[in-house]
Design a protein around this motif. Structure first.
Motif: not given
Length: 486
Positions: A289-300, A348-355
């Protein structure tokens, strides 16, 4: 409007499937008792099927009609999803994933046209925006849906959930998608597509086998099959048969430039989307679940920002947006290199948000690739671009996963040589804890190397794009007729 809603759900479901499997690689690999890095075949085999579908879609729809091909693709997708869920071995899983990709590719390729037909010419802009929304939202919903299923059910339901939705959609669409008949003499030749399938599978096996730690016993057979299929495909061209793609379109400098950028960006991002969740689960130890939120952050972020940027209808700004997106991609990779096992969720989420910001800025790339082409060539250009995108991405995913394995092994040996792994090295006297800690830092080091390489690729692309964009602009100005004196 009901038909449009059904088509949208079908499209969304099949775009979702391309992002939902990434989180299940670790679980499926464990259940099939295979090496973790072999799990990349779950992603790349689907990509092989999709790439073949891109080539087949136009010919099949010209022969049997778009609605007919869409109907049978829906049926094939449901059967392939059942097969994936019931697969008793990893080889069966790969076979059904190729079949699933083949069916899903036809649905995605033809779905846009059917959506536009459903909404009518007056609402074409609405239909295109909704189709784009399905592509934008799926990377967010996919990981979250996968996490919910994996937390409460088995991974088999990742595939089985497609079946009732597809069956209901086929029943409700009814006569609108029935077989309308076709001229048997106009049927497309299947031999080139079969050869293309052999070439893609052989290339994937060869790439995987060359970098396999065991030495890759399948490499010679894959090389022979690849050479034979390519030779047979080349021999058919001089006999006047219609080619699978219109390669002449690459002669257009603008299309060639942006297609190169698109396929490279797509390939690198796909490779990181496979490797990063693996590390988060096995190295960092996050729950699904935590991995999903990290990965989905950029898509959001991309899903929210893309519709806003779509309102910027100033083509002169598009090259600047694309160059900026490449810089943002490089920044995202650089931030990922700074992630360590001690990092918090925000890190962990910051790089995906930037992405996500980079993905939103990159949205005009497809429009720019088609800007200098005649309208009649747009469908063929999109088909060629999608094929190159999928084929190249498969190779980079396989290379990235295998290289991360090799880099991890090299990092482990390097740490041992530096004294880590003993009581004096600071790892601890307990052998099991020592090995676990050693492997953790080795895997993290390998991930850093991969993302550092991706950062360099994006920076090089940005420089190439900026130089080429200025050269193209100068060529257009030189070719423009001089203003008449007053």
């Amino acid at each position: 409007m009901g038909r449009f809603a059904l088509l949208y759900v079908i499209l969304f479901l099949h775009v979702l499937d391309s992002s939902i499997a990434n989180l299940s690689l670790v679980t499926i690999a464990r259940d099939f008792h295979i090496e973790l890095h072999q799990g990349q075949w779950i992603v790349t085999s689907f990509g092989i099927g999709t790439a073949i579908a891109v080539a087949m879609g136009a010919g099949l729809s010209s022969w049997a009609g778009e609605k007919t091909v869409f109907s049978y693709a829906l049926l094939a997708s449901a059967l392939a999803a059942l097969g994936c869920g019931y697969a008793g071995s990893f080889a069966e899983m790969v076979f059904f994933r190729i079949a699933h990709g083949l069916a899903s590719g036809c649905i995605i390729v033809l779905g846009q046209r059917l959506v536009l037909d459903a909404v009518g010419p007056a609402r074409r802009a609405f239909g295109l925006s909704m189709w784009t929304s399905a592509v934008s939202i799926a990377p967010v919903a996919g990981p979250l849906a996968a996490a919910a299923i994996l937390e409460h059910l088995s991974w088999h339901w990742l595939f089985w959930m497609n079946v009732p939705v597809i069956a209901l959609a086929m029943l409700l669409l009814g006569d609108g998608l029935r077989f309308t008949g076709a001229a048997w003499s106009a049927r497309p030749r299947l031999a080139p597509f079969a050869l293309l399938a052999v070439a893609l599978v052989s290339l994937q096996v060869l790439t995987d086998a060359i970098f396999a730690p065991a030495g890759g016993a399948a490499a010679p057979w894959a090389a022979v099959a690849l050479a034979a299929s390519c030779a047979l495909l080349a021999r058919r061209a001089p006999r006047g048969e219609q080619g699978l793609f219109q390669w002449r379109l690459l002669a257009n400098a603008n299309f060639r430039l942006y297609t190169t950028i698109i396929i490279t960006v797509n390939a690198v991002l796909m490779a990181t989307m496979v490797c990063y969740p693996m590390w988060l689960q096995t190295g960092y130890g996050l729950s699904v679940t935590d991995v999903a939120w990290v990965v989905a952050a950029g898509g959001l972020i991309a899903g929210l920002l893309s519709p806003v940027l779509a309102k910027v209808k100033v083509p002169g700004l598009y090259p600047l947006m694309i160059a900026a997106s490449l810089a943002v991609f490089a920044l995202s990779c650089w931030l990922t290199v700074g992630v360590w096992p001690q990092s918090g969720m925000a890190d962990l989420m910051l790089p995906r948000i930037v992405l996500g910001f980079g993905l939103a800025l990159f949205s005009p790339a497809t429009f720019m690739s088609l800007a200098d082409l005649p309208e009649k060539d747009s469908t063929a250009a999109i088909s060629l671009s999608m094929f190159l995108r999928m084929a190249f991405a498969n190779l980079i995913v396989a290379l990235g996963v295998r290289l991360s394995q090799l880099l991890g092994g090299h990092a482990s040996e390097s740490l041992l040589a530096q004294g880590y792994g003993s009581a004096d090295g600071g790892v601890g006297a307990d052998v099991a804890a020592m090995l676990a800690q050693l492997q953790l830092y080795a895997d993290t080091s390998a991930m850093h190397d991969l993302f550092a390489g991706a950062c360099v690729v994006f920076l090089l692309l940005m420089g190439l794009a900026w130089h080429a964009i200025r050269a193209l602009a100068a060529a257009r100005r030189a070719a423009a007729p001089a203003a008449s004196p007053i």
